[in-house]
Design an enzyme around this catalytic site. Structure first.
Site, PDB file in Angstrom:
ATOM      1  CG  ASP A  67     -41.320 -47.300 -99.444  1.00 17.55           C
ATOM      2  OD1 ASP A  67     -40.098 -47.120 -99.600  1.00 17.55           O
ATOM      3  OD2 ASP A  67     -42.091 -46.384 -99.140  1.00 17.55           O
ATOM      4  CG  ASN A 136     -50.394 -38.325 -98.192  1.00 15.58           C
ATOM      5  OD1 ASN A 136     -49.367 -38.622 -97.591  1.00 15.58           O
ATOM      6  ND2 ASN A 136     -50.901 -39.082 -99.143  1.00 15.58           N
ATOM      7  CG  HIS A 138     -47.127 -41.178 -97.397  1.00 13.18           C
ATOM      8  ND1 HIS A 138     -47.311 -41.063 -98.760  1.00 13.18           N
ATOM      9  CD2 HIS A 138     -45.844 -40.781 -97.185  1.00 13.18           C
ATOM     10  CE1 HIS A 138     -46.201 -40.644 -99.323  1.00 13.18           C
ATOM     11  NE2 HIS A 138     -45.297 -40.461 -98.396  1.00 13.18           N
ATOM     12  CD  GLU A 143     -50.068 -42.783-100.225  1.00 18.12           C
ATOM     13  OE1 GLU A 143     -50.129 -41.844 -99.411  1.00 18.12           O
ATOM     14  OE2 GLU A 143     -49.400 -42.717-101.270  1.00 18.12           O
TER      15      GLU A 143
END
Ligand code: PGA
Length: 254
Positions: A67, A136, A138, A143
């Site tokens: 990314d 979280n 991801h 996400e």
């Protein structure tokens, strides 16, 4: 799935580097899927040491990063281009043309995402994909709520991820709002997944990824669909797991 629980971050890093180095030895033209963030830094340091001291040869290796932020110049010290060159590439004998990182500054970002997928295909896919995990759940910048079949695309970062990453910027306002990321579907096509996690802040996400249901609410849980995934984590990150796991690589419980 294989889950290896180590005592320390250093041990996680050494094992991850060893697995990557074995691939580089056996497949000198392998495609490595690489990750940014604090987690893989120790593995990169060890790979650099192996290159310097043991001649580990990256001259034919091809890399694909997961990314990149949208709108940060490549030489901005928070861009993932900068991160990868500073923390790995400039210290090893990789050929710059063999390095692939999503282009967060392309005029046509959607076209650039499609092109990235084509480049991965043109190189025969990714042999081993290194992954961190967000607090979280991801993976890469997929996400919670990301489609489990998603491909490389533009995404909006959640507030939590922006807060998590604000420590690298002068303030949270400077953390970009958008990114380009390989999709979960893209990641699942790598031939092997290597997920690293350390520290208590990852314990909940690791437990949800490994032992929870497969759900877009925890993107990392999608790795349960993959036939060859190895988690290498420390005791703090393993603290919320309920099943029994090992501390050494074993080839029987995938
Ligand atoms: P970290 O990030 O390695 O900096 O903890 C991992 C991630 O967000 O995927």
């Amino acid at each position: 799935m294989e889950v290896i629980i180590k005592e320390s971050y250093d041990q996680i890093s050494l094992l991850a580097a060893q697995i990557i180095a074995d691939l580089v030895h056996h497949r000198p033209r392998a495609s490595l899927g690489l990750a940014t963030g604090s987690t893989p830094l120790g593995a990169y340091r060890e790979l650099i040491r192996m290159h310097r001291e043991e001649g580990l040869d990256f001259s034919q290796i091809v890399t694909f990063n997961l990314d990149e932020y949208v709108g940060l110049a490549e030489d901005n010290d928070q861009s993932y281009h900068y991160f990868m060159w500073e923390n790995l590439f400039k210290h090893i004998n990789i050929i710059p043309a063999n390095v692939h990182i999503p282009d967060g500054n392309a005029k046509d970002l959607e076209e650039a995402c499609e092109h990235y997928e084509m480049e991965i295909d043109d190189h025969g896919g990714v042999d081993v994909q290194l992954l961190g995990i967000g607090s979280n759940g991801h993976i890469a910048f997929n996400e919670p709520g990301s489609s489990l079949g998603s491909r490389t695309r533009i995404k909006t970062l959640t507030q939590q991820t922006r807060r998590d990453n604000a420590r690298f910027f002068a303030s949270i306002d400077e953390v970009p709002k958008y990114c380009v990321t390989m999709g979960i579907g893209t990641i699942l096509e790598a031939r092997k997944l290597l997920l690293l996690a350390n520290g208590a802040s990852k314990a909940e996400a690791v437990a949800a990824a490994l032992e929870g249901p497969i759900t877009a609410s925890v993107p990392a849980s999608a790795v349960q669909l993959h036939p060859d995934v190895t988690f290498i984590i420390d005791k703090a990150a393993a603290a919320k797991l309920k099943r029994e796991y090992h501390s050494e690589l074993s080839r029987v419980d995938r």
